[in-house]
Design a protein around this motif. Structure first.
Motif, short mmCIF file in Angstrom:
data_model
loop_
_atom_site.label_atom_id
_atom_site.label_comp_id
_atom_site.label_asym_id
_atom_site.label_seq_id
_atom_site.Cartn_x
_atom_site.Cartn_y
_atom_site.Cartn_z
N ASP A 33 32.55 32.31 37.72
CA ASP A 33 32.60 33.64 38.38
C ASP A 33 32.04 34.94 37.16
O ASP A 33 32.68 34.92 36.21
N TRP A 34 31.14 35.51 37.53
CA TRP A 34 30.82 36.66 36.75
C TRP A 34 31.66 37.90 36.77
O TRP A 34 31.39 38.62 35.77
N LYS A 35 32.85 37.69 37.51
CA LYS A 35 33.81 38.88 37.38
C LYS A 35 34.92 38.42 36.46
O LYS A 35 35.83 39.06 35.94
N VAL A 37 36.08 38.16 33.38
CA VAL A 37 35.69 38.73 32.04
C VAL A 37 36.22 37.84 30.71
O VAL A 37 35.56 37.73 29.85
N GLU B 5 28.94 38.26 48.34
CA GLU B 5 30.00 39.05 47.52
C GLU B 5 29.33 40.63 47.25
O GLU B 5 28.10 40.41 46.64
N MET B 7 29.89 44.08 44.90
CA MET B 7 30.39 44.89 44.02
C MET B 7 30.03 46.43 44.20
O MET B 7 28.78 46.31 43.91
N TRP B 43 39.89 47.48 42.72
CA TRP B 43 40.02 47.02 41.33
C TRP B 43 40.74 48.57 40.97
O TRP B 43 41.34 48.44 39.89
N ARG B 46 38.28 51.46 36.24
CA ARG B 46 38.23 50.62 35.10
C ARG B 46 37.33 51.28 34.31
O ARG B 46 36.43 51.67 34.64
N GLU B 97 31.53 27.57 46.99
CA GLU B 97 32.47 28.79 46.65
C GLU B 97 32.96 29.37 47.84
O GLU B 97 34.12 29.75 47.77
N ARG B 101 36.86 30.14 49.19
CA ARG B 101 37.37 31.27 49.69
C ARG B 101 37.70 31.37 51.23
O ARG B 101 38.32 32.43 51.41
#
Lengths: 136, 109
Positions: A33-35, A37, B5, B7, B43, B46, B97, B101
């Motif tokens: 997963d690229w998230k 870290v 996905e 972001m 999130w 950050r 994946e 999920r």
């Protein structure tokens, strides 16, 4: 008797080391997963460079996934592209660490001008003259 | 239907209402052609790994999306033009994946 050479023995002969196992295998990561870290950081050096396969122990598929994930994470500012490392002076043995990265070398101390003591210089010329007289 | 996905990084100077506006617009654009935002993971603030536009932090949100690909062009266009959005990234999730999920199970795609 001919020495038998098993495939295992030949593999171990490869620079006398154990084969490295990637943490992707030891921790059974199915999807890089690229998230994530914290996972990705383990595939980077302290200068934020991506570790080589021979260091990380990844196979080529894993290495490709890890590299892709790190690059995605970098674009989203989750991981740095570079990070500065301050080198300590007087520890030249730490010039290279395990990933073979070059560190700037501490500056060499310049040798000062050589000082002659006049008395020694005089005796030296006297000796030289004496040697010449003997020769002639 | 495919699993994606998304972001989004919203500028840290934007208030909560502004972030909500961006999120609801994303929801609208996904719903336009029969897609669905399955999960929204805020999130929050950050710290960046490096400064972006002289700022040190941003507001991150991650969306799990099941949508036909026809929605994505408009979505990407909106995100690129929106001034509040600093950066965004749309990733196509591999089927394995997505299954893990449970992204495509409800949509019966």
């Amino acid at each position: 008797m001919k020495p038998k050479r098993s495939s295992k023995g030949r593999d171990a002969a490869r620079r006398g080391g154990k084969k490295k196992v990637s943490v992707l295998n030891t921790e059974q990561v199915e999807y890089v997963d690229w998230k994530d870290v914290n996972l990705l950081r383990r595939f980077m050096s302290d200068r934020a460079k991506i570790r080589a396969r021979r260091v990380s122990g990844n196979d080529s598929q894993q290495q490709r996934e890890v590299a892709r994930a790190i690059k995605n994470a970098r674009e989203m500012a989750l991981l740095p592209y570079t990070s500065r490392v301050t080198t300590q002076r007087g520890r030249p043995s730490r010039d290279r660490d395990d990933d073979g990265e070059r560190r700037p070398r501490p500056p060499r101390e310049e040798p000062g001008p050589i000082e002659f003591e006049p008395i020694e210089a005089e005796t030296a010329t006297e000796q030289a003259e004496g040697a010449e007289e003997v020769a002639s | 239907m495919r699993a994606y996905e998304l972001m989004v990084i919203v500028d840290a100077d934007v208030d909560d209402a502004g972030v909500k506006a961006v999120n609801s617009r994303i929801g609208e654009l996904i719903a336009a052609d029969g897609g669905e935002v399955v999960k929204t993971d805020a999130w929050g603030r950050r710290r960046y790994a490096y400064p972006i536009k002289h700022k040190l932090e941003g507001i991150y949100t991650v969306f799990d999306i099941a949508t036909p690909a026809s929605n994505l062009d408009e979505l990407d266009r909106f995100l690129r033009l929106a001034d509040d959005v600093v950066r965004h990234k749309i990733i196509r999730l591999p089927d394995s994946e997505a299954e893990r999920r449970g992204l495509l199970g409800t949509a019966a795609g």
